[in-house]
Design a protein around this motif. Structure first.
Motif, PDB file in Angstrom:
ATOM      1  N   GLY A   1      -5.420   0.582 -12.163  1.00 41.92           N
ATOM      2  CA  GLY A   1      -5.649   1.633 -11.182  1.00 41.92           C
ATOM      3  C   GLY A   1      -7.074   2.123 -11.178  1.00 41.92           C
TER       4      GLY A   1
ATOM      5  N   THR B   1      -0.497  -1.838 -16.352  1.00 44.47           N
ATOM      6  CA  THR B   1      -0.877  -1.021 -15.197  1.00 44.47           C
ATOM      7  C   THR B   1      -2.353  -1.221 -14.895  1.00 44.47           C
ATOM      8  OG1 THR B   1      -1.247   0.881 -16.656  1.00 44.47           O
ATOM      9  CG2 THR B   1       0.870   0.757 -15.524  1.00 44.47           C
TER      10      THR B   1
ATOM     11  N   TYR C   1      -3.865   3.635  -2.228  1.00 50.21           N
ATOM     12  CA  TYR C   1      -4.125   2.482  -3.083  1.00 50.21           C
ATOM     13  C   TYR C   1      -3.392   1.271  -2.510  1.00 50.21           C
ATOM     14  CZ  TYR C   1      -4.783  -0.161  -7.417  1.00 50.21           C
ATOM     15  OH  TYR C   1      -5.159  -1.102  -8.343  1.00 50.21           O
TER      16      TYR C   1
ATOM     17  N   TYR D   1       6.834  -4.493  -2.815  1.00 49.15           N
ATOM     18  CA  TYR D   1       6.797  -5.193  -4.096  1.00 49.15           C
ATOM     19  C   TYR D   1       6.857  -6.697  -3.862  1.00 49.15           C
ATOM     20  CZ  TYR D   1      11.778  -5.977  -3.351  1.00 49.15           C
ATOM     21  OH  TYR D   1      12.977  -6.377  -2.809  1.00 49.15           O
TER      22      TYR D   1
ATOM     23  N   VAL E   1       5.453  -6.937  -9.184  1.00 45.91           N
ATOM     24  CA  VAL E   1       4.234  -6.149  -8.970  1.00 45.91           C
ATOM     25  C   VAL E   1       4.476  -5.183  -7.817  1.00 45.91           C
ATOM     26  CG1 VAL E   1       2.713  -7.926  -9.889  1.00 45.91           C
ATOM     27  CG2 VAL E   1       3.229  -7.923  -7.458  1.00 45.91           C
ATOM     28  N   PHE E   2       4.003  -3.953  -7.978  1.00 45.96           N
ATOM     29  CA  PHE E   2       4.201  -2.924  -6.964  1.00 45.96           C
ATOM     30  C   PHE E   2       3.198  -1.805  -7.167  1.00 45.96           C
ATOM     31  CE2 PHE E   2       7.178  -2.622 -10.456  1.00 45.96           C
ATOM     32  CZ  PHE E   2       7.153  -1.294 -10.866  1.00 45.96           C
ATOM     33  N   VAL E   3       3.120  -0.923  -6.193  1.00 47.79           N
ATOM     34  CA  VAL E   3       2.197   0.208  -6.220  1.00 47.79           C
ATOM     35  C   VAL E   3       3.014   1.489  -6.273  1.00 47.79           C
ATOM     36  CG1 VAL E   3       0.426   1.473  -4.914  1.00 47.79           C
ATOM     37  CG2 VAL E   3       0.386  -1.034  -4.992  1.00 47.79           C
TER      38      VAL E   3
ATOM     39  N   SER F   1       0.833  -1.199   0.000  1.00 48.12           N
ATOM     40  CA  SER F   1       0.000   0.000   0.000  1.00 48.12           C
ATOM     41  C   SER F   1       0.868   1.248   0.000  1.00 48.12           C
ATOM     42  CB  SER F   1      -0.914   0.008   1.236  1.00 48.12           C
ATOM     43  OG  SER F   1      -1.692   1.192   1.273  1.00 48.12           O
ATOM     44  N   ASN F   2       0.352   2.313  -0.585  1.00 50.86           N
ATOM     45  CA  ASN F   2       1.025   3.609  -0.510  1.00 50.86           C
ATOM     46  C   ASN F   2       0.298   4.578   0.417  1.00 50.86           C
ATOM     47  OD1 ASN F   2      -1.219   4.493  -1.938  1.00 50.86           O
ATOM     48  ND2 ASN F   2      -0.133   4.849  -3.853  1.00 50.86           N
TER      49      ASN F   2
ATOM     50  N   MET G   1      -2.963  -3.332  -2.559  1.00 49.24           N
ATOM     51  CA  MET G   1      -3.193  -4.640  -3.166  1.00 49.24           C
ATOM     52  C   MET G   1      -2.609  -5.699  -2.249  1.00 49.24           C
ATOM     53  SD  MET G   1      -0.142  -4.853  -6.015  1.00 49.24           S
ATOM     54  CE  MET G   1      -0.246  -6.632  -6.091  1.00 49.24           C
TER      55      MET G   1
ATOM     56  N   GLU H   1      -1.155   0.429  -9.706  1.00 46.71           N
ATOM     57  CA  GLU H   1      -0.250  -0.700  -9.486  1.00 46.71           C
ATOM     58  C   GLU H   1       0.340  -1.113 -10.824  1.00 46.71           C
ATOM     59  OE1 GLU H   1      -2.120  -4.745  -8.706  1.00 46.71           O
ATOM     60  OE2 GLU H   1      -3.845  -3.425  -8.343  1.00 46.71           O
TER      61      GLU H   1
ATOM     62  N   SER I   1      -7.248  -5.924  -5.324  1.00 48.37           N
ATOM     63  CA  SER I   1      -6.832  -4.533  -5.199  1.00 48.37           C
ATOM     64  C   SER I   1      -7.983  -3.688  -4.664  1.00 48.37           C
ATOM     65  CB  SER I   1      -6.395  -3.981  -6.558  1.00 48.37           C
ATOM     66  OG  SER I   1      -5.378  -4.776  -7.121  1.00 48.37           O
TER      67      SER I   1
END
Length: 793
Positions: A281, A279, A39, A110, A126-128, A35-36, A41, A135, A51
């Motif tokens: 989102g 991507t 957002y 990630y 995979v990363f955000v 998470s950021n 996942m 993502e 997600s």
């Protein structure tokens, strides 16, 4: 590279920042929550997951249903050899294809899946993005065969777009519209229903206010927006109809079962490597442009840059404090994984594999935000103020609330409201920022007041809920939610709340005096005196302290009880609070050691309940040995470390810590089953046939507390109003350890030497080469790095 805590299923990389899984067949899904702060996942070692944005219950983006056995809902990439017709996935799910090599690396922010199938080496990372609701799926393919390979790559996600779960899919799919954007190699999705009421209170009458998207960096070969044409009726994701067709069906609009499937084609010469980026989102309509987000992130260059930004983002949060001790498990968890779990999973993601949360628990994320105190106190402050705004002028609070549009249950829970003054005190000890007490915060049913008055109202509300004997009432329950029938008639008592309140009052009396609130200070002093007398008069059961009395006046946690004879919480908090004398404190902890400290941590109670008791609550309805019913409830087990340390009992303190520190369970991973890189919410107790099994990982408050007891009570680096206290309690075999941490605008590099192999006792302390009397280092607030040398003896 050295493998730390290796097991059949994986190991920590030597630097501690990654856990490497070597097979998809782990004993339970071993996942990552990424998470950021907005957002988020989650993804398991098989590639499954889902997600969401802000809230996994109210604002889910992709579909998922909790299946503890199959782990078969996810966002997948299919790889197909166009010459042979063979296909597989970039992760083990959904095709479960035979592989020549499979490895998953879960890292901070990630996860990376590496696989070799039929001469094609793939790495899917995979990363955000740190700053946007996007993502990224970065797929790098290498042709390891000696012939040219023609491949196509096909994505698959199912749109949910709003409230989860959408069990009535036949209803929900009617409101979703998918729209191709060929110029952007993308498919957009909108939903004309969110589930909330409109401004006139009409239910199901507003749009989902986002535009979801999936895009790819290569030109589209084909696409599909309909699950039926992709999978085929009566088929499966393992063998979808789409993989038997030359191209995807190209369906979109409002009349299918909405998915996003994008297909691209590439050709790889022998030895050639190629990266393709997908991507996914959700852009807020009116303020965020989905096409701009697609352009910003859907390229190989942007993907590489964003991944570097992810590393920097998490480094700032975890590297503000670093420890090096002779205990590698303590190092791994304290430096990286406990911080990451508490922040990414618990505070920001607010969801995980075993728990889907739609908001914040008042006491839960309030405690968790203590993880920010070293790395970014401003984030802790923001969380504190957020929680204070969920209070009523009467002093009580919402037990939990939805993070979107608010709302939640107003209960008679007896401890929720008290965590506000407790955590505010923790913030003050770390930062010295007394100005927070003057921050104006509104009530749910009243105008704004200073935070100090919010805390005061919480304490005064607790004062209003006492039994005639001077013990706080249990109410709907205390910290142990499962005691939800003990005191609902407002006659049952909680001896643990007595101790918790006693702890808080000690810290708030001087704060009240500093603000010239003498009447409140005197009231707190009087109540504190009463609490101490009443607790020792009515709470002592001869060898340990009672947990509670029921509305009918029956004791709980007593030698009179056949089941639930002893509870952990009142006995460890008797020590933590200082509410009793040294003799009883030792006696209570001897009982904890005898009955509750087991092979896999400290049990919450013993013996477990085997028969439901309607006068106690749902805790008695769990199977014996599970969770709060005779299991190791890890959150509380961390506090047993604190209690043992306060008594100076280093052997038991360290054992209580070591037994719940996850990497140590790698040695019996078949029994433990859970991820060895994050804390579980619970571990099965001795009355379970699966004694020692971990459960409910990621979404637990135990991560922050395991970090805190390690740094504050084993390593003994504790912030105080006047400075940084150095008071280690360590195994005598340790020769040295180091701690680097920020504190009030300066960096402290602390080296602790133990030449005489003692457990405790500072005999000398130097700061920047100069001797310092005592054990408290002043706060320099100068932005400089200071060298601290401590000798024990």
């Amino acid at each position: 590279m050295e493998h730390l805590f290796a097991s059949t299923y994986g190991y920590f990389r030597a630097d501690g920042r990654e856990y490497v899984i070597t097979t998809p067949f782990t004993p339970r899904p071993w996942g990552n929550v990424i998470s950021n702060g907005d957002y988020a996942m989650m993804v398991s070692q098989t590639g499954s997951g889902y997600s969401w944005r802000n809230n996994a219950g109210q604002n889910r983006i992709t579909r998922s249903f909790q299946d503890l056995i199959q782990d078969n809902w996810g966002k997948y990439l299919y790889l197909r050899d166009l010459d042979s017709g063979q296909y597989w996935a970039a992760t083990y799910k959904p095709t479960c294809h035979q592989y020549d090599h499979y490895q998953v690396r879960h890292g901070l922010g990630y996860s990376s899946f590496e696989q070799i199938v039929q001469g094609i080496h793939s790495i899917l990372t995979v990363f955000v993005a740190p700053d946007d609701p996007v993502e990224i799926f970065q797929l790098t393919l290498t042709n390891q065969s000696d012939r040219q390979r023609r491949l196509d790559i096909t994505s698959y996600v199912e749109w949910l777009l709003g409230f989860a779960p959408d069990e009535h899919r036949e209803f929900h799919k009617l409101f979703i519209e998918t729209t191709p954007e060929p110029e952007f190699h993308a498919l957009l999705a909108r939903k004309y229903l969110w589930g909330f009421a409109d401004e006139l209170g009409r239910h199901n009458n507003i749009d989902w206010p986002y535009v979801a998207f999936m895009a790819v960096s290569e030109p589209l070969k084909s696409f599909d927006g309909d699950k039926e044409s992709f999978i085929g009726l009566y088929s499966s994701l393992e063998h979808p109809q789409a993989m038997q067709q030359p191209t995807l069906a190209g369906r979109s609009g409002r009349f299918g079962d909405a998915i996003a499937a994008l297909q691209v084609e590439i050709t790889l010469a022998p030895g050639e490597r190629r990266t393709v980026v997908f991507t996914l989102g959700a852009a807020l309509q009116g303020s965020e442009d989905p096409l701009a987000l697609i352009q910003r992130y859907t390229s190989v260059t942007a993907s590489d840059q964003t991944l570097q930004a992810v590393h920097a983002f998490w480094s700032r949060l975890v590297d503000a404090e670093h420890v090096e001790t002779p205990d590698p498990a303590l190092n791994l968890m304290t430096n990286y994984w406990l911080k990451y779990q508490a922040i990414s999973g618990r505070l920001w993601g607010k969801s995980a594999f075993y728990q889907v949360s739609a908001g914040y628990g008042f006491r839960d994320q309030l405690q968790d935000c203590q993880i920010f105190l070293v790395c970014d106190p401003a984030l802790a402050k923001r969380q504190i103020l957020l929680h204070a705004a969920q209070q009523f002028v009467e002093g009580d609070v919402l037990h939990w609330w939805f993070s979107i549009r608010g709302g939640g249950p107003r209960t008679n829970c007896s401890d929720d409201l008290l965590w506000l003054p407790f955590v505010v005190d923790s913030y003050l000890q770390e930062t010295g920022d007394v100005a927070i007490l003057d921050e104006m915060v509104p009530y749910l049913n009243g105008p704004a007041e200073p935070l100090y008055l919010h805390c005061k109202r919480a304490i005064e509300r607790a004062f209003s809920r006492f039994s005639p004997r001077g013990i706080p009432l249990m109410g709907d329950h205390d910290w142990n939610d499962g005691l939800n029938a003990v005191g609902t008639q407002l006659r049952g008592e909680s001896f643990w709340v007595a101790e918790f309140l006693y702890t808080i009052l000690e810290r708030w009396i001087p704060l009240a005096q500093q603000r010239s609130d003498e009447a409140f200070a005197e009231r707190c002093t009087a109540v504190r005196t009463t609490l101490r007398w009443a607790m020792n008069r009515y709470g002592w059961d001869g060898e340990w302290f009672l947990q509670a009395t029921t509305d009918a006046g029956l004791p709980l946690g007593s030698q009179q009880n056949e089941e639930g004879r002893i509870f952990l919480m009142p006995n460890i908090w008797a020590v933590i609070s200082g509410i009793t004398d040294q003799q009883r404190a030792w006696q209570a902890m001897q009982a904890v050691s005898r009955y509750l400290l087991c092979d896999y941590g400290t049990l919450l109670n013993y013996p477990a309940f085997t028969r439901p008791r309607s006068d106690i609550g749902y805790v008695t309805r769990y199977a014996p040995g599970l969770r709060e019913n005779g299991g190791v409830y890890t959150h509380a087990a961390t506090w047993s470390v604190w209690a043992y340390a306060l008594l100076g009992d280093v052997d038991h303190a360290y054992e209580a810590y070591r037994r719940i520190c996850p990497p140590n369970r790698s040695a019996d991973i078949e029994r433990y089953k859970a991820e060895p890189y994050v804390t579980p919410g619970n571990i099965d107790g001795p009355q379970s046939p699966y004694f020692g099994r971990g459960g409910w990982t990621w979404y637990t408050g135990s991560a922050q507390w395991l970090h805190r007891v390690a740094t504050h009570w084993i390593l003994g680096i504790r912030p105080q109003i006047e400075g940084l206290l150095i008071d280690p309690l360590i195994p005598a075999t340790w020769e040295r350890f180091t701690v680097r941490r920020t504190f009030r605008g300066a960096i402290y590099e602390i080296e602790v030497l133990n030449p005489n192999h003692v457990n405790r006792g500072v005999i000398s302390l130097e700061v920047d080469g100069q001797p310092l009397a005592g054990t408290v280092i002043p706060a320099f607030n100068d932005g400089q790095t200071h060298s601290v040398r401590v000798v024990l003896g």
